[in-house]
Design an enzyme around this catalytic site. Structure first.
Site, short mmCIF file in Angstrom:
data_model
loop_
_atom_site.label_atom_id
_atom_site.label_comp_id
_atom_site.label_asym_id
_atom_site.label_seq_id
_atom_site.Cartn_x
_atom_site.Cartn_y
_atom_site.Cartn_z
N CYS A 62 -11.39 19.99 -5.90
CA CYS A 62 -9.98 20.05 -5.36
C CYS A 62 -9.17 21.00 -6.26
O CYS A 62 -9.40 21.16 -7.32
CB CYS A 62 -9.26 18.59 -5.52
SG CYS A 62 -7.44 18.78 -5.34
N CYS A 66 -4.53 17.25 -11.25
CA CYS A 66 -4.06 16.19 -11.85
C CYS A 66 -5.15 15.75 -13.06
O CYS A 66 -6.12 15.49 -12.71
CB CYS A 66 -4.15 15.27 -10.70
SG CYS A 66 -3.30 15.78 -9.17
N CYS A 69 -7.62 12.65 -12.51
CA CYS A 69 -8.67 12.46 -11.36
C CYS A 69 -9.79 13.42 -11.71
O CYS A 69 -9.81 14.50 -11.92
CB CYS A 69 -7.73 13.43 -9.98
SG CYS A 69 -8.51 13.35 -8.68
N CYS A 105 -8.27 3.34 5.01
CA CYS A 105 -7.62 4.30 4.30
C CYS A 105 -8.39 5.54 4.06
O CYS A 105 -9.43 5.26 3.44
CB CYS A 105 -6.83 3.88 2.95
SG CYS A 105 -5.83 2.61 3.19
N CYS A 136 -4.79 4.90 7.58
CA CYS A 136 -3.90 5.48 6.63
C CYS A 136 -4.63 6.83 6.15
O CYS A 136 -5.84 6.61 6.26
CB CYS A 136 -3.75 4.63 5.56
SG CYS A 136 -2.69 5.27 4.16
N CYS A 196 3.19 5.39 2.44
CA CYS A 196 2.61 4.37 1.48
C CYS A 196 2.83 5.47 0.23
O CYS A 196 2.55 6.37 -0.01
CB CYS A 196 1.20 4.33 1.76
SG CYS A 196 0.30 3.48 0.30
N ARG A 268 0.94 -3.10 -3.74
CA ARG A 268 -0.67 -3.10 -3.71
C ARG A 268 -1.00 -3.12 -5.04
O ARG A 268 -0.63 -2.27 -5.90
CB ARG A 268 -1.13 -2.04 -2.78
CG ARG A 268 -2.75 -2.19 -3.01
CD ARG A 268 -3.48 -0.97 -2.02
NE ARG A 268 -2.92 -1.23 -0.60
CZ ARG A 268 -2.64 -0.18 0.19
NH1 ARG A 268 -2.97 1.18 -0.19
NH2 ARG A 268 -2.43 -0.35 1.43
N1 SAM Z 1 -5.60 14.70 -2.76
C1 SAM Z 1 -4.66 13.94 -2.38
C2 SAM Z 1 -3.30 13.85 -3.25
O1 SAM Z 1 -3.47 13.85 -4.36
O2 SAM Z 1 -2.22 14.04 -2.85
C3 SAM Z 1 -5.02 12.37 -1.87
C4 SAM Z 1 -6.05 11.77 -2.72
S1 SAM Z 1 -5.37 11.21 -4.59
C5 SAM Z 1 -7.02 10.79 -4.98
C6 SAM Z 1 -4.18 9.81 -4.08
C7 SAM Z 1 -3.91 9.08 -5.35
O3 SAM Z 1 -4.98 8.09 -6.19
C8 SAM Z 1 -3.29 9.98 -6.56
O4 SAM Z 1 -1.87 10.32 -6.19
C9 SAM Z 1 -3.21 9.22 -7.71
O5 SAM Z 1 -2.05 8.11 -7.63
C10 SAM Z 1 -4.51 8.04 -7.10
N2 SAM Z 1 -5.52 8.35 -8.17
C11 SAM Z 1 -6.27 9.39 -8.39
N3 SAM Z 1 -7.47 9.28 -9.53
C12 SAM Z 1 -6.83 8.17 -10.09
C13 SAM Z 1 -7.39 7.23 -11.12
N4 SAM Z 1 -8.47 7.72 -11.81
N5 SAM Z 1 -6.90 6.17 -11.24
C14 SAM Z 1 -5.89 5.86 -10.88
N6 SAM Z 1 -5.24 6.29 -9.80
C15 SAM Z 1 -5.75 7.60 -9.16
FE1 SF4 Z 2 -6.71 16.70 -5.88
FE2 SF4 Z 2 -7.21 14.54 -7.18
FE3 SF4 Z 2 -4.70 15.43 -7.62
FE4 SF4 Z 2 -5.54 14.55 -5.24
S1 SF4 Z 2 -5.34 13.63 -6.90
S2 SF4 Z 2 -4.65 16.43 -5.47
S3 SF4 Z 2 -7.87 15.09 -5.27
S4 SF4 Z 2 -6.98 16.54 -8.04
#
Ligand code: SAM
Ligand code: SF4
Ligand code: DTB
Length: 342
Positions: A62, A66, A69, A105, A136, A196, A268
């Protein structure tokens, strides 16, 4: 109790101040839980839990950064994979339904989908809906037109989290602004999709940041129908790996405050349940959490094992929320869930 608490019989409010939310989060624990449970049982059956299952339809590489992530190309914690085929997705959706999930989802590690990618996921929405499951998706940012296309394809919910407070946000993500997140939520609402949206706790934020996140969610023009509260799953290789663990009672406080501020929303207990004791999860359900992710995996991280969840539901007398009647094939999911004691 000296401080005013939300009245369970009053209509939901959208004008919460930071001071009000902070004073709710600061309540003595027993007062907070009692108020949240009272609110919860005014609006919901307190023993029913909505059960969602999660699938990563496109994993890794990606472009976003973040810090929590494992799918960000900036930290490269997980190996990237191609977009799953429609057949693969439907196989996983059928399995989720057989296990008792009522919502499926699908998540993609994208900054935003291209129109061609949208065509591909639309086929998935149609296929999963045809199985009688709610759908979702979480695909990153959407334009207004893309949100309308997803709605026209029959998508029920769109997940897009605010993640944290506007103030702490810049410490976690630099490639997408808070405003952009709010704009995507606007497009989702305007298209008539259910929202959500929630956040992550345990990233090193303060209680004030947690109050500010709740304020952002509770002052949206419509409260999100679903509010996922994630506990940070610390993934090796990500910048937030090694963050100080959150006091578990703080997690419960945020769940309770979410229940009080957004009384009609499903709250949730999302990522991180596998790190929680049964007792902590039970406290969260008492505080008003009424939805979970069920299944062995989240997107890339582990989830609580299914047999542990079935055992927990049985010991707590919890049952899975059935599918809304018009979506279910006559009683199928409900029967499966009951058979499994969920
Ligand atoms: N890539 C898209 C986005 O970020 O908008 C969708 C998938 S992303 C993985 C969805 C959400 O999962 C993130 O906004 C975050 O809140 C949550 N998330 C991701 N990694 C996480 C982690 N290691 N621990 C807890 N929540 C996590
Ligand atoms: Fe990409 Fe992870 Fe951020 Fe979603 S949460 S935008 S998958 S880096
Ligand atoms: C949400 O709030 N939590 C889910 C879902 N929305 C998409 C994602 C949790 C991801 C946990 C880390 C992982 O599996 O990689």
């Amino acid at each position: 109790m000296s401080r005013p608490l939300p009245n369970p019989d009053a209509p939901p409010r959208h004008d919460w101040t930071l001071e009000e939310i902070s004073s709710i989060l600061d309540l003595p624990f027993n007062d907070l839980l009692f108020a949240a449970q009272s609110m919860h049982r005014t609006h919901f059956d307190p023993n029913r839990i909505q059960v969602s299952s999660l699938l990563s339809i496109k994993t890794g590489s990606c472009p976003e950064d973040c810090a929590y992530c494992g799918q960000s190309a900036h930290h490269a914690a997980v190996a990237p994979e191609r977009l799953l085929s429609l057949a693969e997705v439907l196989e996983r959706a059928r399995a989720a339904k057989a296990q008792g999930a009522t919502r499926f989802c699908m998540g993609a590690a994208w900054r935003n989908p291209t129109d061609k990618q949208l065509d591909q996921v639309i086929a998935m929405i149609e296929g999963v809906s045809a199985l009688g499951l709610e759908t979702c998706m979480t695909l990153g940012m959407l334009t207004a037109k893309q949100a309308r296309r997803l709605k026209a394809a029959g998508l029920d919910y769109y997940n897009h989290n605010l993640d944290t407070s506007p103030e702490f946000y810049g410490r976690v993500i630099s490639t997408r602004t808070y405003r952009e997140r709010l704009e995507t939520l606007e497009h989702v609402r305007a298209a008539g999709l259910k929202t959500c949206s929630g956040g992550i706790l345990g990233m090193g934020e303060s209680r004030g940041d947690r109050a500010a996140l709740l304020q952002q969610l509770a002052t949206l023009p419509a409260h999100p129908e679903s509010v996922p509260i994630n506990l940070l799953v610390q993934i090796e290789g990500t910048p937030l790996f090694g963050s100080a663990p959150l006091d578990p009672f703080e997690f419960v406080r945020v769940v309770a405050a979410a229940r009080l501020l957004m009384p009609r929303s499903h709250v949730r207990l999302a990522a991180g349940r596998h790190l929680m004791s049964d007792e902590l999860q039970a406290l969260c359900f008492f505080a008003g959490a009424n939805s979970i992710f069920y299944g062995e995996r989240l997107l890339t991280a582990p989830n609580a094992p299914c047999d542990r969840d079935q055992d927990l539901f049985k010991r707590l007398g919890l049952v899975a929320e059935p599918l809304i009647p018009e979506r279910s094939e006559p009683g199928a999911c409900h029967k499966t869930a009951e058979r499994q004691g969920m």
